[in-house]
Design a protein around this motif. Sequence first.
Motif, PDB file in Angstrom:
ATOM      1  N   THR A 182       0.835  -1.192   0.000  1.00  6.45           N
ATOM      2  CA  THR A 182       0.000   0.000   0.000  1.00  6.45           C
ATOM      3  C   THR A 182       0.876   1.251   0.000  1.00  6.45           C
ATOM      4  OG1 THR A 182      -1.715  -1.156   1.243  1.00  6.45           O
ATOM      5  CG2 THR A 182      -1.796   1.244   1.266  1.00  6.45           C
ATOM      6  N   GLY A 183       0.484   2.223  -0.801  1.00  8.61           N
ATOM      7  CA  GLY A 183       1.197   3.497  -0.792  1.00  8.61           C
ATOM      8  C   GLY A 183       1.751   3.861  -2.159  1.00  8.61           C
ATOM      9  N   ASN A 191      -5.393   4.056   3.753  1.00  8.23           N
ATOM     10  CA  ASN A 191      -4.175   3.564   4.390  1.00  8.23           C
ATOM     11  C   ASN A 191      -4.285   3.892   5.885  1.00  8.23           C
ATOM     12  OD1 ASN A 191      -1.577   2.716   4.980  1.00  8.23           O
ATOM     13  ND2 ASN A 191      -0.613   3.931   3.358  1.00  8.23           N
ATOM     14  N   MET A 192      -4.026   2.901   6.725  1.00  2.00           N
ATOM     15  CA  MET A 192      -4.110   3.111   8.170  1.00  2.00           C
ATOM     16  C   MET A 192      -2.729   3.505   8.689  1.00  2.00           C
ATOM     17  SD  MET A 192      -7.288   2.642   8.657  1.00  2.00           S
ATOM     18  CE  MET A 192      -7.361   2.714  10.450  1.00  2.00           C
ATOM     19  N   LEU A 242       7.987   3.022   9.622  1.00  2.00           N
ATOM     20  CA  LEU A 242       7.979   1.572   9.773  1.00  2.00           C
ATOM     21  C   LEU A 242       6.816   1.044   8.941  1.00  2.00           C
ATOM     22  CD1 LEU A 242       9.247  -0.878  11.241  1.00  2.00           C
ATOM     23  CD2 LEU A 242       7.504  -0.571  13.014  1.00  2.00           C
ATOM     24  N   GLU A 243       7.149   0.307   7.891  1.00  2.00           N
ATOM     25  CA  GLU A 243       6.137  -0.193   6.969  1.00  2.00           C
ATOM     26  C   GLU A 243       5.795  -1.637   7.325  1.00  2.00           C
ATOM     27  OE1 GLU A 243       5.110   1.612   4.115  1.00  2.00           O
ATOM     28  OE2 GLU A 243       6.619   3.205   3.965  1.00  2.00           O
ATOM     29  N   THR A 244       4.561  -1.877   7.730  1.00  2.00           N
ATOM     30  CA  THR A 244       4.157  -3.253   7.974  1.00  2.00           C
ATOM     31  C   THR A 244       4.007  -3.955   6.628  1.00  2.00           C
ATOM     32  OG1 THR A 244       1.772  -2.818   7.949  1.00  2.00           O
ATOM     33  CG2 THR A 244       2.942  -2.506  10.040  1.00  2.00           C
ATOM     34  N   ALA A 271      -1.072  -0.011   6.523  1.00  2.00           N
ATOM     35  CA  ALA A 271      -1.666  -0.373   5.231  1.00  2.00           C
ATOM     36  C   ALA A 271      -3.189  -0.462   5.323  1.00  2.00           C
ATOM     37  CB  ALA A 271      -1.056  -1.664   4.692  1.00  2.00           C
ATOM     38  N   ARG A 272      -3.803  -0.914   4.236  1.00  2.00           N
ATOM     39  CA  ARG A 272      -5.270  -0.967   4.198  1.00  2.00           C
ATOM     40  C   ARG A 272      -5.765  -2.324   4.681  1.00  2.00           C
ATOM     41  NH1 ARG A 272      -4.228  -0.262  -1.593  1.00  2.00           N
ATOM     42  NH2 ARG A 272      -4.961   1.850  -1.228  1.00  2.00           N
ATOM     43  N   THR A 273      -7.056  -2.451   4.763  1.00  2.00           N
ATOM     44  CA  THR A 273      -7.793  -3.606   5.286  1.00  2.00           C
ATOM     45  C   THR A 273      -7.848  -3.566   6.809  1.00  2.00           C
ATOM     46  OG1 THR A 273      -6.003  -5.240   5.549  1.00  2.00           O
ATOM     47  CG2 THR A 273      -6.996  -5.043   3.355  1.00  2.00           C
ATOM     48  N   ALA A 274      -8.853  -4.250   7.357  1.00  2.00           N
ATOM     49  CA  ALA A 274      -9.039  -4.387   8.810  1.00  2.00           C
ATOM     50  C   ALA A 274      -8.960  -3.033   9.506  1.00  2.00           C
ATOM     51  CB  ALA A 274      -8.002  -5.350   9.380  1.00  2.00           C
TER      52      ALA A 274
END
Length: 385
Positions: free
Chosen positions: A106-107, A180-181, A292-294, A332-335
């Motif tokens: 994402t991004g 994006n969270m 910090l990118e998950t 990132a996205r979702t949840a």
Amino acid sequence: MITYKIYHTSNALPKSWDCLNHNDIFLKQQFLKALENSCPNNVTPYYIGVFKAEKLVAIAIVQRVEMYLDDIFRNTNDNYLIRKSKQVISKIVRGNALIVGNIMHTGQHGLYFNRHEIEYTQFLNEVFKALKSIAQQIKNTNKKNVRIIAFKDYFKADAIHKYGHIFKREKLYKVQVQPNMVFTIPEVWKTKQDYSSALNKKYRDRYKSALKKGKVIEKKELDLNELIKLKPQIFQLYKNVSDNARVNSFILNSCHFIDLKTALKDNFKVFGYFINQELVGFFSLIINERKLETYFLGYNNSLQKKHQIYLNMLYDMAVFGIENNFNTIIYARTAMEIKSSIGAKAKAMDVYMKHTNTFPSNMLLRFIVKYLNPARDWVERHPFK
């Protein structure tokens, strides 16, 4: 004079590629090489360099994605009507797509230009020229037409939206996708205790409950040798989560995590969750300057609820970011709802896209994108005092 050049491998990139001050690990040659070595079978990378005279002043990452029914929809438990609707959708989106950016994360990780050397308009014009050239190469070499072109994941404040007339000229339209969270870490936070103390009672109790349910889990960072040894288990855990997603456009190569660790070293982290010495989950992180990118994760579905594996992962990501002085965690996205309960905030994102058969496929594509990225009803949580 402004010109462009297309590169088919990361090894062919000019030496000046990494000298551009883009500060994004996803655009660095080491990451691109690792991604190239472990690309999904249906993804082919291209790299665009834009030059002012002989000087490299801008770059773009393009991925050719070959999308078919089994790649897009992998959940086989649907009823008859849903299966038929998916077949109709696949007829519109299947085939070759050119994505400006990285479909695996994402991004906005597809464009960079030196604002002192080239204007945004000039840069985008060269990118579109290059996309047309790549599409022609695919048609000549593979006898395939590019059916979809997309520029992915731009925040509402991104400057690219000021140049909507260029996308309109090229018949691309803007559509909002899932947000994006993003978790912004206060500078005063330095420890896990700082985080838990900032939570209000309801969410502090939830945090303690998750830790208690996950107490049996042994957590450890995995080195390269362990990633190699645990490769089959890691891939299966990833597939457990990936196959249950609403939609997918790829399946990771089973060597993906090994290749990233080899290339990025300490900038790529994988943490394993073990119960009785058996790997039951993992999550991965990419260190991108002070962000910090998950990254991808996986877990044993049968143990997930009992031990709140996913929730513990989200908390552990937050604690890692706090204790290692990052200013932002990209969840990132979702949840969205559960991530907001950790402290992440939703940041809306747009993509620009088109179907090359402009009518009626472009009209149908609008509805399909909304189906694949629905505006989900969810409650934003406010975990802090």
